[in-house]
Design an enzyme around this catalytic site. Structure first.
Site, PDB file in Angstrom:
ATOM      1  N   GLY A 168       0.317  -1.019  -0.304  1.00  0.00           N
ATOM      2  CA  GLY A 168      -0.144   0.120   0.115  1.00  0.00           C
ATOM      3  C   GLY A 168       1.202   0.889  -0.218  1.00  0.00           C
ATOM      4  N   GLY A 169       2.120   1.082  -0.766  1.00  0.00           N
ATOM      5  CA  GLY A 169       3.236   2.348  -1.055  1.00  0.00           C
ATOM      6  C   GLY A 169       2.736   3.588   0.619  1.00  0.00           C
ATOM      7  N   SER A 210       4.852  -6.030  -2.385  1.00  0.00           N
ATOM      8  CA  SER A 210       4.683  -4.506  -2.262  1.00  0.00           C
ATOM      9  C   SER A 210       5.850  -4.176  -1.409  1.00  0.00           C
ATOM     10  CB  SER A 210       3.490  -4.209  -2.870  1.00  0.00           C
ATOM     11  OG  SER A 210       3.513  -2.917  -3.311  1.00  0.00           O
TER      12      SER A 210
END
Length: 584
Positions: free
Chosen positions: A149-150, A229
């Site tokens: 989610g960055g 991620s």
């Protein structure tokens, strides 16, 4: 549904005299057979840990296996008040029984512009298929997951990240929350607020596992840390830290981003600049880090998140406004050098590992441009200024003009071409630079160590996809996009990745079986295996010479195949580009 009744049973564990210190304030009553109690449909399990007593819930996996869930367990003190912008501290004990089936807080984050969550959020969930009876019970391997989610979201909501698929195998799952956004990563670039609190939360969760997972039937000496991620980046940052020695024993990284190799781990000067911008926005003095942080501790969470807009330079970029940052070399620091330099110097734990990527990694960053044609035109008209902002590599590159020109020449050599072609090529470029090439380069280094590492490209496209989420509900097929492999490890139940009417196909469930088998066999044995699947493929450790990898799926087919030299021409170009680039 979680079957819960008002009746309860104490599955409180007496694991021998060596563990008794953890139970001194718990009135635990041992049971004869916690693993096979006939009342598990109606009786809620209770266990004791050093913090206190926890009452869990009974759950069923996708294949109707009975498992136990213990949710909302504090693994650190609430990071509020004077503990905001500080590393997490061990939690306090509690009196009475903690309800492990209650609703708990998630950490604050923005969901389509709406601020959700609460700052008192350092809780974790534990899911186990078996509870130990005594000190001779066999302990199960443990898997701890950090979501992506960055670094802007951190959600261990059971609707998204749950045990319904993976716990059909004999593993224990742990999902911790972690701070994100300004609460997780604001740094003054000095010892006053060194930053990286979201990563330090994951470290604290691993310490909690070391001290407590045995009470849930987990083996603290067999911990696999995995993430997707930015969560994959958290795994790797802790792999580079001396603080985590012995806390996890193998790891899985799914679509790691460029900050592992270059880019978004920002230098201390930029951290300080961003903190000062936020301070000025909310009316705080910026002449002293001490005064600034004291002031920011008295600002509300909505004020801090609203102030994050001052970091935005174009559209949604930089996509990761609150990045991990280089810290001063002080006690508790976990990143004091750029990851690329640490990797090149061999300064990382040599552990068995798995790496995976997908074909369309870049879509997570370009979807917002793709569905807004005017944004693409704006990008192309000012490409020399905007491209570095999108890539988020500017802080580390001296010769940015030459770097961008090379990228344009290779990926976007005709800016007057068909806009669909340009958009696809831009997505390919950003995916290569931000995800695929960093994974490729990290593998080159990790594979030189003694421990085995495995490389996979997940290329199955099922009914559900993250493209539906990235585009706000488009049903177009963009292939296998960033994050899609997660849909076959966790049974998402909140309809973010397809309309409510969409149901998984038979091949989707077959792919889920494949992914669960590969990921859990690695957690159990240190080697991913297709045992029990309709496949004869043998997934060998990655070799830098042959550059072998496992292709998992092929569009709508679930077939697996060993392939070699992934995207060889593009990786060769980026090798040459990076060798010619002057780095700061």
């Amino acid at each position: 549904m979680l079957p819960i009744s008002s009746e309860s049973i104490n599955v409180c564990l007496l694991l021998g005299i060596a563990l008794m210190s953890g139970f001194q304030h718990c009135d635990c009553i041992p049971v004869e057979n916690a693993e096979n109690n006939n009342d598990t449909d109606t009786a809620r399990p209770e266990i004791c840990i050093p913090q206190g007593k926890v009452r869990g819930v009974n759950m069923l996996t996708h294949n109707n296996r009975k498992i136990f869930g213990f949710m909302g367990i504090p693994f650190a003190k609430p990071p509020i008040g004077n503990l905001r912008f500080k590393a997490p501290l061990p939690p306090d004990p509690w009196d009475g029984i903690l309800d492990g089936g209650r609703k708990y807080n998630i950490c604050p984050y923005l969901d389509n512009g709406v601020l959700l969550g609460d700052e008192d959020c350092l809780y974790l969930n534990v899911f186990t298929p078996k509870l130990p009876i005594n000190q001779n019970s066999t302990l199960l391997p443990v898997m701890m997951y950090t979501n992506g989610g960055g670094f802007k979201t951190s959600i261990n909501d059971v609707l998204k990240y749950n045990p319904y698929l993976l716990l059909d195998k004999d593993v224990i799952l742990v999902f911790p929350n972690a701070r994100c956004g300004p609460l997780g990563f604001l740094s003054t670039g000095d010892e006053i607020s060194p930053g990286n609190y979201g990563i330090k939360d994951a470290l604290r969760a691993l310490e909690w596992i070391r001290d407590n997972i045995k009470y849930f039937g987990g083996d603290p000496n067999r911990v696999t840390y995995f993430g997707g991620s930015s969560g994959a980046n958290s795994v790797h940052y802790l792999l580079l830290s001396n603080s985590t020695k012995g806390l996890f024993h193998q790891y899985i990284v799914q679509s790691p981003s460029q900050s592992l190799y270059y880019g978004t781990v920002i230098p201390r000067s930029l951290s300080a600049s961003r903190a000062n911008k936020v301070g000025r926005y909310v009316g705080c003095p910026t002449n002293s880090s001490v005064i600034l942080i004291e002031c920011l501790r008295n600002r509300t969470v909505p004020e801090l998140f609203d102030a994050s807009s001052v970091i935005t330079e174009w559209f949604l970029f930089p996509y990761i406004p609150w990045s991990p940052s280089i810290e001063p070399n002080i006690e508790g620091a976990i990143l004091i050098e750029q990851p690329a330099r640490l990797l090149a110097a061999g300064k990382f734990h040599d552990l068995p590992s798995m790496y995976s990527i997908v074909p369309n990694e870049g879509f997570t960053l370009t979807a917002g441009i793709d569905i807004r044609p005017k944004m693409l035109e704006e990008f192309l008209e000012d490409i020399d200024r905007i491209f570095p902002i999108v890539l988020q590599a500017g802080p580390l590159i001296e010769s940015m003009t030459a770097y961008v020109n090379s990228l344009k020449s290779y990926y976007l050599n005709d800016l007057n071409a068909d806009r669909r072609v340009l958009m696809d090529n831009l997505t390919l470029a950003i995916g290569d630079i931000s995800f695929t090439y960093p994974a490729y380069k990290i593998l080159e280094t990790v594979a030189t160590k003694k421990s085995d590492c495995y490389f996979a490209s997940f290329e199955y496209r099922g009914v559900l996809s993250h493209s539906y989420y990235y585009t706000g509900g488009s049903l177009s097929d963009w292939g296998t996009v960033h994050g899609d492999e997660i849909l076959y490890l966790f049974e998402n139940r909140d309809h973010q990745f397809g309309p409510p009417s969409y149901k998984r196909s038979e091949s989707d469930w077959e792919m889920a079986n494949i992914m669960v088998q590969l990921w859990t066999s690695f957690a159990i044995d240190g080697r991913p295996s297709v045992k029990g699947l309709n496949s004869t493929v043998v997934w060998e450790p990655y070799s830098p010479v042959s550059q072998n990898y496992l292709r998992i799926g092929n569009n709508r087919s679930v077939e697996m195949e060993i392939k070699y030299r992934i995207h060889a021409d593009r990786m060769k170009f980026l090798d040459e580009l990076h060798a010619a680039t002057v780095w700061k």
